[in-house]
Scaffold this motif. Structure first.
Motif, short mmCIF file in Angstrom:
data_model
loop_
_atom_site.label_atom_id
_atom_site.label_comp_id
_atom_site.label_asym_id
_atom_site.label_seq_id
_atom_site.Cartn_x
_atom_site.Cartn_y
_atom_site.Cartn_z
N LEU A 27 0.83 -1.20 0.00
CA LEU A 27 0.00 0.00 0.00
C LEU A 27 0.86 1.25 0.00
N LEU A 28 1.92 1.27 0.82
CA LEU A 28 2.83 2.41 0.83
C LEU A 28 3.51 2.57 -0.54
N ALA A 29 3.90 1.45 -1.15
CA ALA A 29 4.52 1.51 -2.47
C ALA A 29 3.54 2.07 -3.51
N PHE A 30 2.28 1.66 -3.39
CA PHE A 30 1.27 2.16 -4.33
C PHE A 30 1.08 3.67 -4.18
N PRO A 179 -0.66 0.34 -11.85
CA PRO A 179 -1.67 -0.70 -12.12
C PRO A 179 -1.33 -2.06 -11.54
N VAL A 180 -0.05 -2.45 -11.56
CA VAL A 180 0.32 -3.76 -11.02
C VAL A 180 0.12 -3.79 -9.50
N VAL A 184 -2.42 -6.20 -7.41
CA VAL A 184 -1.88 -7.07 -6.36
C VAL A 184 -2.59 -6.81 -5.04
N LEU A 185 -2.79 -5.55 -4.70
CA LEU A 185 -3.52 -5.22 -3.47
C LEU A 185 -4.95 -5.74 -3.52
N LEU A 186 -5.59 -5.62 -4.67
CA LEU A 186 -6.95 -6.11 -4.81
C LEU A 186 -7.01 -7.62 -4.62
N THR A 187 -6.07 -8.33 -5.23
CA THR A 187 -6.04 -9.80 -5.11
C THR A 187 -5.77 -10.23 -3.68
N ALA A 229 -2.00 -8.44 -19.46
CA ALA A 229 -3.34 -7.86 -19.53
C ALA A 229 -3.34 -6.41 -19.07
N VAL A 230 -2.56 -6.10 -18.03
CA VAL A 230 -2.45 -4.71 -17.57
C VAL A 230 -1.86 -3.85 -18.68
N VAL A 231 -0.83 -4.34 -19.37
CA VAL A 231 -0.22 -3.59 -20.46
C VAL A 231 -1.23 -3.39 -21.60
#
Length: 368
Positions: A27-30, A179-180, A184-187, A229-231
């Motif tokens: 989360l901090l990285a995001f 986006p990545v 990742v946080l969502l998953t 897919a993100v790309v």
């Protein structure tokens, strides 16, 4: 966790704490990655190149755009800047400094610093994440992907590792951070809040060395498919913006974001290369699953829902690669087909496990 030793329970608890810590650092990285884009946007605009007064007297060939000269330092100034024509004539402009790679939001010292902090936090979160997965496996002395919670955490680990791996290979993909990390946080959020189950022994059907081979190949494939897919999604956004600019509709809202992405052509190529790189591994995962099925149930293929959708996913990605290689499909049609293929992969995991009953139903939601 009945029947487990105190040491195993401690390992399972450690795995949980490491996972929560990884989520916090992700989360901090995001937040830092988002700040990189925000700070970078403040320095966007028409770029200036300083030249000497003598050079200004040199005739300049006519260009389609207009140029303006600005004297720096008033009447006593000794240097002048020439502002280049606006970048609207070329949708891929302006480019970021060559040292920071195309699309990275490091076009100001503050943005570059925040971006490097975001990458460092991502690496730290990845290490905590990996530690959690390993501790989870050690707690029950088996591969840590025997249910949906464990598969989700391992899948998110591979998605994060694919991003960090591209950075380690010195690929200019820092723009992928937002986006990545979001996905990742969502998953992981879904895994710890909805899919979580205590560490336990596997059902008999999973007691096989093929669990290491088949599932690990599927997890790695899914992580790279996720990045591709993100790309592809970013490609569609960038391509739409480029078309609007080329049609003379101006740069519009969000231009500060879209112009710092790589060109649509570069994004299209990256999605294709990622998919082509991992497709052989996915093919191996499907074949390994069939071999495992023969060992467990006495037949290679029985059109179980999980097997069927794994095959559908394989066909969808094969069609994507075939269309790119033979029919010359590029751009929006290829991106749409690639996203359809990834949608089949996601449905095979969430939809089949949760909604459809079959031989693989042991991977469904926890029953509390």
């Amino acid at each position: 966790m009945s029947g487990t030793s105190l040491a195993d329970q401690d390992l399972a608890q450690l795995a949980n704490w490491l996972m929560y810590s990884a989520i916090a650092v992700y989360l901090l990285a995001f937040v830092a990655a988002c700040a990189e884009w925000a700070f970078g946007g403040k320095s966007l605009g028409v770029r200036a190149t300083a030249v000497s007064s003598a050079e200004l007297q040199t005739p300049v060939a006519p260009s389609r755009g207009r140029t303006r000269s600005v004297v720096v330092g008033g009447a006593t100034g000794s240097s002048t800047q020439v502002l280049a024509p606006p970048a609207a004539a070329s949708p891929e402009q302006p480019r970021v400094p060559a040292g920071d790679g195309p699309g990275a939001a490091g076009d100001s010292p503050k943005a570059d610093l925040v971006g490097r902090i975001a990458v460092s936090l991502t690496v730290l979160a990845l290490l905590l994440h990996a530690g959690s997965v390993v501790a989870r496996g050690l707690a029950v002395s088996r591969p840590p992907w025997g249910n949906m919670y464990e598969f989700s955490t391992a899948f998110a680990l591979m998605a994060s590792a694919a991003y960090v791996g591209l950075l380690a290979a010195r690929k200019p993909v820092r723009w992928l951070g937002v986006p990545v990390l979001f996905s990742v946080l969502l998953t992981l959020g879904l895994a710890v809040s909805v899919l979580y189950v205590d560490s336990a022994q596997l059902v008999p059907a999973l007691h096989s060395y093929w669990l290491w081979i088949h599932v690990s190949a599927a997890i790695i494939s899914g992580g790279v498919f996720h990045t591709a897919a993100v790309v592809s999604i970013l490609y569609l956004v960038r391509d739409r913006w480029e078309r609007a600019v080329a049609a003379g509709h101006g740069q519009g809202r969000g231009a500060g974001l879209w112009r710092r992405l790589p060109s649509s052509q570069a994004l299209d190529k990256l999605a294709y290369r990622l998919t082509g790189l991992v497709f052989p591994l996915w093919t191996f995962a499907v074949i390994a699953g069939a071999v495992w099925a023969e060992a467990a149930w006495g037949r290679y293929w029985g059109w179980d829902p999980k097997e069927t959708w794994a095959f559908i996913t394989w066909v969808a990605y094969a069609a994507y690669l075939h269309a790119r290689a033979t029919a010359g499909w590029k751009g929006r049609r290829a991106a749409a087909l690639g996203l359809v293929a990834f949608a089949t992969f996601v449905f095979n995991y969430y939809g089949v496990n949760i909604l459809i009953t079959g031989l693989h139903s042991y991977g469904g939601l926890p029953t509390n």
